[in-house]
Design an enzyme around this catalytic site. Structure first.
Site, PDB file in Angstrom:
ATOM      1  N   CYS A  96       7.422 -26.581   7.145  1.00 32.19           N
ATOM      2  CA  CYS A  96       8.460 -25.599   6.789  1.00 32.19           C
ATOM      3  C   CYS A  96       9.573 -25.480   7.811  1.00 32.19           C
ATOM      4  O   CYS A  96      10.717 -25.159   7.484  1.00 32.19           O
ATOM      5  CB  CYS A  96       7.852 -24.215   6.604  1.00 32.19           C
ATOM      6  SG  CYS A  96       6.166 -24.202   6.001  1.00 32.19           S
ATOM      7  N   ARG A 111     -15.449 -17.238  13.969  1.00 25.48           N
ATOM      8  CA  ARG A 111     -15.526 -15.812  14.189  1.00 25.48           C
ATOM      9  C   ARG A 111     -16.749 -15.195  13.508  1.00 25.48           C
ATOM     10  O   ARG A 111     -17.436 -14.345  14.081  1.00 25.48           O
ATOM     11  CB  ARG A 111     -14.245 -15.138  13.674  1.00 25.48           C
ATOM     12  CG  ARG A 111     -14.260 -13.615  13.693  1.00 25.48           C
ATOM     13  CD  ARG A 111     -14.292 -13.049  15.106  1.00 25.48           C
ATOM     14  NE  ARG A 111     -13.000 -13.216  15.726  1.00 25.48           N
ATOM     15  CZ  ARG A 111     -12.051 -12.278  15.754  1.00 25.48           C
ATOM     16  NH1 ARG A 111     -12.282 -11.106  15.221  1.00 25.48           N
ATOM     17  NH2 ARG A 111     -10.890 -12.520  16.336  1.00 25.48           N
ATOM     18  N   TYR A 169      14.927   4.815  -0.325  1.00 24.58           N
ATOM     19  CA  TYR A 169      16.377   4.908  -0.471  1.00 24.58           C
ATOM     20  C   TYR A 169      17.001   5.474   0.792  1.00 24.58           C
ATOM     21  O   TYR A 169      16.532   6.471   1.329  1.00 24.58           O
ATOM     22  CB  TYR A 169      16.730   5.826  -1.647  1.00 24.58           C
ATOM     23  CG  TYR A 169      18.141   6.368  -1.592  1.00 24.58           C
ATOM     24  CD1 TYR A 169      19.238   5.501  -1.617  1.00 24.58           C
ATOM     25  CD2 TYR A 169      18.392   7.733  -1.483  1.00 24.58           C
ATOM     26  CE1 TYR A 169      20.532   5.982  -1.547  1.00 24.58           C
ATOM     27  CE2 TYR A 169      19.693   8.224  -1.421  1.00 24.58           C
ATOM     28  CZ  TYR A 169      20.753   7.349  -1.443  1.00 24.58           C
ATOM     29  OH  TYR A 169      22.033   7.829  -1.362  1.00 24.58           O
ATOM     30  N   TRP A 173      19.430   4.170  -7.158  1.00 28.55           N
ATOM     31  CA  TRP A 173      18.614   3.455  -8.155  1.00 28.55           C
ATOM     32  C   TRP A 173      18.436   2.028  -7.631  1.00 28.55           C
ATOM     33  O   TRP A 173      19.354   1.214  -7.697  1.00 28.55           O
ATOM     34  CB  TRP A 173      19.315   3.396  -9.513  1.00 28.55           C
ATOM     35  CG  TRP A 173      19.361   4.683 -10.285  1.00 28.55           C
ATOM     36  CD1 TRP A 173      20.450   5.485 -10.418  1.00 28.55           C
ATOM     37  CD2 TRP A 173      18.310   5.295 -11.039  1.00 28.55           C
ATOM     38  NE1 TRP A 173      20.126   6.567 -11.212  1.00 28.55           N
ATOM     39  CE2 TRP A 173      18.828   6.474 -11.617  1.00 28.55           C
ATOM     40  CE3 TRP A 173      16.970   4.955 -11.292  1.00 28.55           C
ATOM     41  CZ2 TRP A 173      18.064   7.324 -12.422  1.00 28.55           C
ATOM     42  CZ3 TRP A 173      16.212   5.802 -12.087  1.00 28.55           C
ATOM     43  CH2 TRP A 173      16.756   6.968 -12.640  1.00 28.55           C
ATOM     44  N   ALA A 203       2.776 -27.279   9.759  1.00 30.90           N
ATOM     45  CA  ALA A 203       3.373 -27.152   8.436  1.00 30.90           C
ATOM     46  C   ALA A 203       4.783 -27.710   8.538  1.00 30.90           C
ATOM     47  O   ALA A 203       5.405 -27.626   9.595  1.00 30.90           O
ATOM     48  CB  ALA A 203       3.397 -25.703   7.991  1.00 30.90           C
ATOM     49  N   ARG A 248      14.602  -0.547 -16.066  1.00 32.22           N
ATOM     50  CA  ARG A 248      15.202   0.341 -17.056  1.00 32.22           C
ATOM     51  C   ARG A 248      15.787  -0.467 -18.219  1.00 32.22           C
ATOM     52  O   ARG A 248      15.570  -0.144 -19.380  1.00 32.22           O
ATOM     53  CB  ARG A 248      16.281   1.163 -16.375  1.00 32.22           C
ATOM     54  CG  ARG A 248      16.806   2.290 -17.207  1.00 32.22           C
ATOM     55  CD  ARG A 248      18.214   2.619 -16.773  1.00 32.22           C
ATOM     56  NE  ARG A 248      18.244   3.664 -15.784  1.00 32.22           N
ATOM     57  CZ  ARG A 248      19.333   3.960 -15.063  1.00 32.22           C
ATOM     58  NH1 ARG A 248      20.428   3.250 -15.205  1.00 32.22           N
ATOM     59  NH2 ARG A 248      19.316   4.942 -14.195  1.00 32.22           N
ATOM     60  N   SER A 282      -2.650 -26.570  12.944  1.00 33.22           N
ATOM     61  CA  SER A 282      -1.936 -25.435  12.365  1.00 33.22           C
ATOM     62  C   SER A 282      -0.492 -25.813  12.067  1.00 33.22           C
ATOM     63  O   SER A 282       0.436 -25.056  12.264  1.00 33.22           O
ATOM     64  CB  SER A 282      -1.971 -24.259  13.354  1.00 33.22           C
ATOM     65  OG  SER A 282      -1.784 -23.052  12.655  1.00 33.22           O
ATOM     66  N   ASN A 331      -3.227 -20.527   3.881  1.00 31.84           N
ATOM     67  CA  ASN A 331      -3.892 -19.778   4.934  1.00 31.84           C
ATOM     68  C   ASN A 331      -5.012 -18.908   4.380  1.00 31.84           C
ATOM     69  O   ASN A 331      -6.099 -18.825   4.959  1.00 31.84           O
ATOM     70  CB  ASN A 331      -2.874 -18.859   5.621  1.00 31.84           C
ATOM     71  CG  ASN A 331      -2.286 -19.487   6.871  1.00 31.84           C
ATOM     72  OD1 ASN A 331      -3.001 -20.104   7.661  1.00 31.84           O
ATOM     73  ND2 ASN A 331      -0.994 -19.346   7.045  1.00 31.84           N
TER      74      ASN A 331
END
Lengths: 450, 450
Positions: free
Chosen positions: B44, B23, B427, B435, B42, B443, B40, B304
């Site tokens: 996984c 490219r 939220y 929270w 893998a 916290r 390409s 990648n």
């Protein structure tokens, strides 16, 4: 001498402030005053009770006032309306039943929250014109909804959309009126809002966009129709969801300055313009982490945090600083999750940025993993700084919440397009594609760099 | 003069590098060489095919070599094994079928990946002792699994756990052997790993922890039992999942320096020690964004990105910098999602930090919203700097991926405990408690400040 801390309003901000002040000063006398019967209340759960997702309205509250008072040694006064403040003599007058009680304070925290906007149009006081305020009213609102066949929802904001879904879940005919050309007009770009329009229409919500409600007509004091600038529609009930405004009545009596947004002006310590008076939550103005500019958001998470800061500083001086907000928000609209943070492209332009955006449509799992969702992501960056300044994400996967939180985390830390591209995000076939959607968007945003 | 770019290895890193070089330099002659039939690729996805979640093994590949070659104008050579490199004369020798072909290069990118570790123990060459390498072998591995009743999985890392689940989905009896006292020994703290142990046991995986496999016994060349330091177990098949190591054979021939981890040393430009030679992906060493220290991770997303950087710099000089990794990872173990980023508490201690942690168990929705999940979150911070340096999250909600990505985003930007507390996360009752769990953890980590 014992410090007297009085907090007016026991919603998210007020309850947080009270708990925090108590924790950091075990000697202080902490009084938490609310005009309603609840504490730590928020309207967010009401649509889910109306729609039947939540079965028990009692569950919407986190603590009972009694528990909160006992466990935290806080003087909790519910059904107690603060009616006047004397800032010179440090006194607040509170109506409790038929008597007016005087409370002295060394520190006052205004957490009076927001109230729903009811447009001053004809018929807004008819029976059957309903607003969402507090969880204890959820039961009555559901009863009203159950008795109706045709319901109008006025306003296409978060509450309006959640109500539309709830009412459809009850099998009602639902008309949604929004005066702007798209729903979520102040938080989403128009073309993305169209994805929500499609979802609403698919779920048989009758969508009336660019249509302004000008009044309601009733019979015997009961609403019977909605009148707009385009027509008149028979309805049995009307739910108002046109937004909220800060409830500054008491603040004005206290003599504190309002900010440019109409909410109470506070600095990063949550101090108002009057010494000894703090403000936090939906009554207070805040500012954008991205632009630094003052803004107003009425959302529970920042309210809670502002409450923490106000409560801590009330007893410890300038102990904590609130860093501002991004306006991060999410809602579920039928099968779509709609989320945003920072600036939309339109907002960015209005606020003088030179925004450019990338919009991508991606899978939320590996391409071969079955049952994954689809997300449309827009990242907006600023030409001058290379910083990402906003994200909008819409999709049919719970993970959308994670996408927007990740974007908010990065934007809050001033991340650039490069930082987004190189964020080390997680991957496994059931939970993400190997190129995470946010990184795909960052790559497009890089305009050929990646 | 046309630049000749040769890339050895067409996995995640190699394919990304090839695409990127093409490219950014439309004139370059880009050659992508892989000893297998795929690009390409893998591993996984293989467990999900073995277990039957993915129905068509062909779907595991993203591109066919032909498509990739045609669409990107890349000279793709599959079933072509690079057997020698002459770094002085810039030549690589490649065995294609029965002939050896000589390729000249101006720039060479080593992306030879990793290979599964097969411990040198007796019987490791028996039939039925299987390793996961490449997607095109998925079909055969599934056939082998289907023919077995009792299967041993050696190693409690990501692949081992995913295999255990897959084999249970096929109804097999599964024994999982891990020589350390807990699964995911190098990526998770021990007490948190116990949550995974419970999940494995609940799903009838027979868990053999602190048990070292010392050999396999066979009959007629076919594996029949696993021998450990504690006993001998009859099995029909053995799946090895003890991890991978960088495939540096060719790198050594090229004369590039290896790093302290045994992988190819690269700088932030992905340059090796030999001018003109880059390395990327699982063959290359990387470094921690938190500590700056060299480390080795064999994961597709950083591979990648390293490929992108190497490919870009191969044709544009020092154009991109790789910032390092956090070791962010996630896996699904039956109904649990297990995720981590940065340092565990144990790693932090080993690496000389003064770590302190907060561990919280939280809901992933509003407390009243039905059907929500539960997450156990550990955040680890450094006493000296206040920075959060690691997060581990385990829970039964897809949103765990979002939790770890949010934590990775913050940690990658050097966030402190304060930054975590004030992160403006989203939220709504269906997607988060008011929270957020990460903020609850922050916290606790603040030790009373919030």
């Amino acid at each position: 001498m014992t410090r007297k801390v009085v907090i007016i309003g026991a919603g998210a901000a007020g309850a947080s402030a009270a708990a925090r002040a108590r924790r950091l000063d075990p000697e202080a006398e902490v009084t938490l005053i609310d005009k309603g019967p609840l504490i730590s209340h928020a309207p967010c759960g009401i649509p889910y009770y109306i729609g039947g997702v939540v079965k028990d309205a009692g569950e919407l509250a986190v603590y009972s006032p009694e528990e909160f008072a006992r466990e935290r040694r806080i003087n909790v006064r519910v059904n107690a309306e603060a009616i006047d403040v004397d800032s010179s003599n440090r006194i607040v007058l509170v109506k409790e039943g038929n008597s007016v009680v005087k409370y002295e304070w060394d520190v006052l925290i205004l957490a009076t929250g927001a109230k729903p906007i009811v447009p001053s149009i004809e018929g807004n006081d008819l029976r059957g014109v309903l607003t969402l305020r507090l969880p204890h009213e959820a039961g009555r609102l559901r009863e009203e909804a159950l008795r109706a066949d045709k319901v109008a929802v006025i306003g296409g904001g978060y509450i309006g959309l959640e109500l539309a879904e709830a009412l459809r879940a009850l099998g009602k005919r639902v008309m949604l009126f929004e005066m702007m050309p798209h729903v979520l007009p102040s938080t989403l770009d128009e073309d993305l809002a169209k994805l929500i329009h499609d979802e609403l229409i698919k779920n048989n919500v009758e969508l009336h966009l660019s249509e302004k409600v000008v009044g309601f007509r009733g019979v015997n004091g009961e609403v019977k129709s909605v009148i707009t600038d385009k027509g008149e529609y028979n309805v049995d009930k009307v739910f108002m969801g046109v937004g909220v405004r800060p409830d500054v009545d008491l603040a004005l009596k206290a003599g504190v300055k309002l900010g440019e947004t109409g909410a109470v002006y506070v600095n990063e310590y949550m101090e108002t313009s009057v010494p000894g008076i703090y403000a936090a939550g939906d009554v207070a103005e805040t500012w954008s982490m991205v632009t630094g500019r003052r803004m107003y958001v009425a959302l529970a998470p920042p309210a809670n945090k502002m409450g923490q800061v106000a409560g801590a500083n009330a007893v410890k001086g300038r102990f904590l600083k609130f860093p501002g907000v991004l306006g991060t928000a999410i809602t579920k609209v039928f099968n779509l999750y709609v989320a945003r943070t920072g600036l939309t492209e339109r907002q960015a332009r209005e606020w003088g940025f030179k925004p450019y955006s990338a919009t991508v449509k991606v899978k939320t799992t590996a391409h071969y993993y079955p049952g994954g969702g689809v997300a449309t992501i827009r990242l907006t960056a600023d030409e001058d700084t290379g910083r990402v300044i906003g994200a909008q994400v819409i999709g049919n996967d719970r993970l959308i919440a994670g996408y927007i939180d990740t974007a908010a985390a990065l934007i809050g830390k001033g991340a650039t397009v490069d930082d987004f591209f190189f964020a080390d995000l997680s991957y496994s076939p059931p939970t993400a594609p190997v190129w995470h959607g946010l990184i795909v968007a960052a790559r497009v945003l890089s305009r050929g760099k990646y």
